[in-house]
Design a protein around this motif. Structure first.
Motif, PDB file in Angstrom:
ATOM      1  N   GLY A 131       0.819  -1.190   0.000  1.00 43.59           N
ATOM      2  CA  GLY A 131       0.000   0.000   0.000  1.00 43.59           C
ATOM      3  C   GLY A 131       0.855   1.243   0.000  1.00 43.59           C
ATOM      4  O   GLY A 131       2.078   1.175  -0.160  1.00 43.59           O
ATOM      5  N   LYS A 132       0.196   2.370   0.198  1.00 44.62           N
ATOM      6  CA  LYS A 132       0.874   3.664   0.176  1.00 44.62           C
ATOM      7  C   LYS A 132       0.249   4.564   1.234  1.00 44.62           C
ATOM      8  O   LYS A 132      -0.978   4.625   1.353  1.00 44.62           O
ATOM      9  CB  LYS A 132       0.708   4.286  -1.207  1.00 44.62           C
ATOM     10  CG  LYS A 132       1.415   5.597  -1.409  1.00 44.62           C
ATOM     11  CD  LYS A 132       1.228   6.038  -2.847  1.00 44.62           C
ATOM     12  CE  LYS A 132       1.996   7.294  -3.138  1.00 44.62           C
ATOM     13  NZ  LYS A 132       1.837   7.693  -4.546  1.00 44.62           N
TER      14      LYS A 132
ATOM     15  N   VAL B 170      -1.198   7.720   2.440  1.00 48.79           N
ATOM     16  CA  VAL B 170      -1.802   8.821   1.691  1.00 48.79           C
ATOM     17  C   VAL B 170      -2.013  10.079   2.523  1.00 48.79           C
ATOM     18  O   VAL B 170      -2.160  11.160   1.962  1.00 48.79           O
ATOM     19  CB  VAL B 170      -3.137   8.391   1.039  1.00 48.79           C
ATOM     20  CG1 VAL B 170      -2.894   7.359  -0.043  1.00 48.79           C
ATOM     21  CG2 VAL B 170      -4.138   7.887   2.054  1.00 48.79           C
TER      22      VAL B 170
ATOM     23  N   LYS C 268      -3.001   7.199   7.313  1.00 49.20           N
ATOM     24  CA  LYS C 268      -3.978   6.524   6.467  1.00 49.20           C
ATOM     25  C   LYS C 268      -3.195   5.827   5.364  1.00 49.20           C
ATOM     26  O   LYS C 268      -2.330   6.431   4.729  1.00 49.20           O
ATOM     27  CB  LYS C 268      -4.923   7.514   5.786  1.00 49.20           C
ATOM     28  CG  LYS C 268      -5.970   8.110   6.644  1.00 49.20           C
ATOM     29  CD  LYS C 268      -6.892   8.939   5.751  1.00 49.20           C
ATOM     30  CE  LYS C 268      -7.504  10.064   6.535  1.00 49.20           C
ATOM     31  NZ  LYS C 268      -8.344  10.915   5.674  1.00 49.20           N
TER      32      LYS C 268
ATOM     33  N   HIS D 292      -3.562   3.707   1.790  1.00 48.35           N
ATOM     34  CA  HIS D 292      -4.340   3.189   0.662  1.00 48.35           C
ATOM     35  C   HIS D 292      -3.836   1.781   0.389  1.00 48.35           C
ATOM     36  O   HIS D 292      -2.642   1.557   0.212  1.00 48.35           O
ATOM     37  CB  HIS D 292      -4.159   4.076  -0.574  1.00 48.35           C
ATOM     38  CG  HIS D 292      -4.819   3.535  -1.791  1.00 48.35           C
ATOM     39  ND1 HIS D 292      -6.173   3.607  -1.993  1.00 48.35           N
ATOM     40  CD2 HIS D 292      -4.309   2.886  -2.861  1.00 48.35           C
ATOM     41  CE1 HIS D 292      -6.466   3.039  -3.146  1.00 48.35           C
ATOM     42  NE2 HIS D 292      -5.346   2.591  -3.690  1.00 48.35           N
TER      43      HIS D 292
ATOM     44  N   GLU E 263      -8.849  -1.491   9.976  1.00 49.17           N
ATOM     45  CA  GLU E 263      -9.365  -1.282   8.626  1.00 49.17           C
ATOM     46  C   GLU E 263     -10.710  -0.584   8.710  1.00 49.17           C
ATOM     47  O   GLU E 263     -11.532  -0.904   9.567  1.00 49.17           O
ATOM     48  CB  GLU E 263      -9.515  -2.628   7.923  1.00 49.17           C
ATOM     49  CG  GLU E 263      -9.986  -2.522   6.499  1.00 49.17           C
ATOM     50  CD  GLU E 263     -10.177  -3.880   5.847  1.00 49.17           C
ATOM     51  OE1 GLU E 263     -10.472  -3.888   4.650  1.00 49.17           O
ATOM     52  OE2 GLU E 263     -10.064  -4.911   6.529  1.00 49.17           O
TER      53      GLU E 263
ATOM     54  N   GLY F 198     -12.140   0.648   3.384  1.00 53.53           N
ATOM     55  CA  GLY F 198     -11.140   0.347   2.376  1.00 53.53           C
ATOM     56  C   GLY F 198      -9.769   0.929   2.637  1.00 53.53           C
ATOM     57  O   GLY F 198      -8.869   0.779   1.816  1.00 53.53           O
ATOM     58  N   LEU F 199      -9.596   1.612   3.752  1.00 58.16           N
ATOM     59  CA  LEU F 199      -8.298   2.166   4.137  1.00 58.16           C
ATOM     60  C   LEU F 199      -7.823   1.500   5.421  1.00 58.16           C
ATOM     61  O   LEU F 199      -8.628   0.958   6.178  1.00 58.16           O
ATOM     62  CB  LEU F 199      -8.393   3.676   4.387  1.00 58.16           C
ATOM     63  CG  LEU F 199      -8.686   4.572   3.201  1.00 58.16           C
ATOM     64  CD1 LEU F 199      -8.965   6.001   3.678  1.00 58.16           C
ATOM     65  CD2 LEU F 199      -7.530   4.580   2.220  1.00 58.16           C
TER      66      LEU F 199
ATOM     67  N   ARG G 119       3.759  10.958   4.091  1.00 58.77           N
ATOM     68  CA  ARG G 119       2.836  10.963   2.954  1.00 58.77           C
ATOM     69  C   ARG G 119       3.588  10.579   1.674  1.00 58.77           C
ATOM     70  O   ARG G 119       4.640  11.101   1.373  1.00 58.77           O
ATOM     71  CB  ARG G 119       2.198  12.333   2.783  1.00 58.77           C
ATOM     72  CG  ARG G 119       1.105  12.349   1.722  1.00 58.77           C
ATOM     73  CD  ARG G 119       0.443  13.705   1.577  1.00 58.77           C
ATOM     74  NE  ARG G 119      -0.262  14.059   2.797  1.00 58.77           N
ATOM     75  CZ  ARG G 119      -0.143  15.241   3.409  1.00 58.77           C
ATOM     76  NH1 ARG G 119       0.665  16.158   2.938  1.00 58.77           N
ATOM     77  NH2 ARG G 119      -0.822  15.482   4.505  1.00 58.77           N
TER      78      ARG G 119
END
Length: 185
Positions: free
Chosen positions: A22-23, A25, A35, A37, A74, A77-78, A96
């Motif tokens: 993920g990343k 965000v 957070k 993604h 969770e 969706g994040l 970020r």
């Protein structure tokens, strides 16, 4: 079956065998939570990992750094995570754009006809007439099925459903995917 682990826009890790999950965000709240993604399938499983590895952006040669996960949940969706050493919102905002990953060895081995997305990226795609359609550029997850993004040397791109009727064989050692798809489709 595909095990998504990597978005097509995400480069291969500079560190050996890191799979991108993920990343980051954004920051979340005032106490240093982030957070994330999610790129990977089943985020609840990797959210429970005691450590993540944070890497740089696509144009950043920064090495992956291990960080302890203090808490993760969770929602919508994040993932919302608290990481060791990230004490406040400013610290969280500095993360970020960082990629989140983990070494391949912490993941289960794939079963027959099951692949990690990262293993498919770059494979040559040929049809039943041995005509090249290009290489796998990435994958797209849809509600119905996953889709292969296949690009050729002319810059043309095709979207092929990753279903048994289309994808006849994936040969990882040869780095080839055989499909039932014509060149003029």
């Amino acid at each position: 079956m595909l095990l998504p682990d990597l978005l097509s826009e995400t480069p291969q890790s500079p560190a050996a065998d890191i799979i991108v999950l993920g990343k980051i965000v954004d920051a979340y709240g005032l106490r240093g939570a982030v957070k994330v993604h999610v790129f990977a399938d089943d985020p609840a499983v990797w959210a429970a990992m005691p450590h993540w590895w944070l890497g740089g952006l696509a144009d950043d040669a920064q090495e992956w750094q291990q960080v302890k996960v203090l808490g993760c949940r969770e929602q919508s969706g994040l993932l919302f995570a608290t990481l060791e050493g990230i004490a406040d919102r400013n610290d969280a905002e500095s993360l970020r754009g960082r990629l989140v990953g983990a070494p391949r060895q912490v993941f289960p081995a794939t079963r027959k006809d099951e692949y990690y997305w990262t293993d498919l990226i770059g494979l040559e795609v040929v049809n039943t007439h041995d005509q090249s359609l290009g290489k796998v550029l990435g994958l797209i997850e849809t509600a119905a099925n996953d889709v292969l993004r296949v690009g050729d040397e002319m810059g043309n791109e095709r979207l092929l459903p990753f279903v048994a009727a289309v994808v006849l064989d994936v040969d990882l050692p040869v780095r080839r995917v055989r499909v039932d798809w014509e060149t003029d489709w």
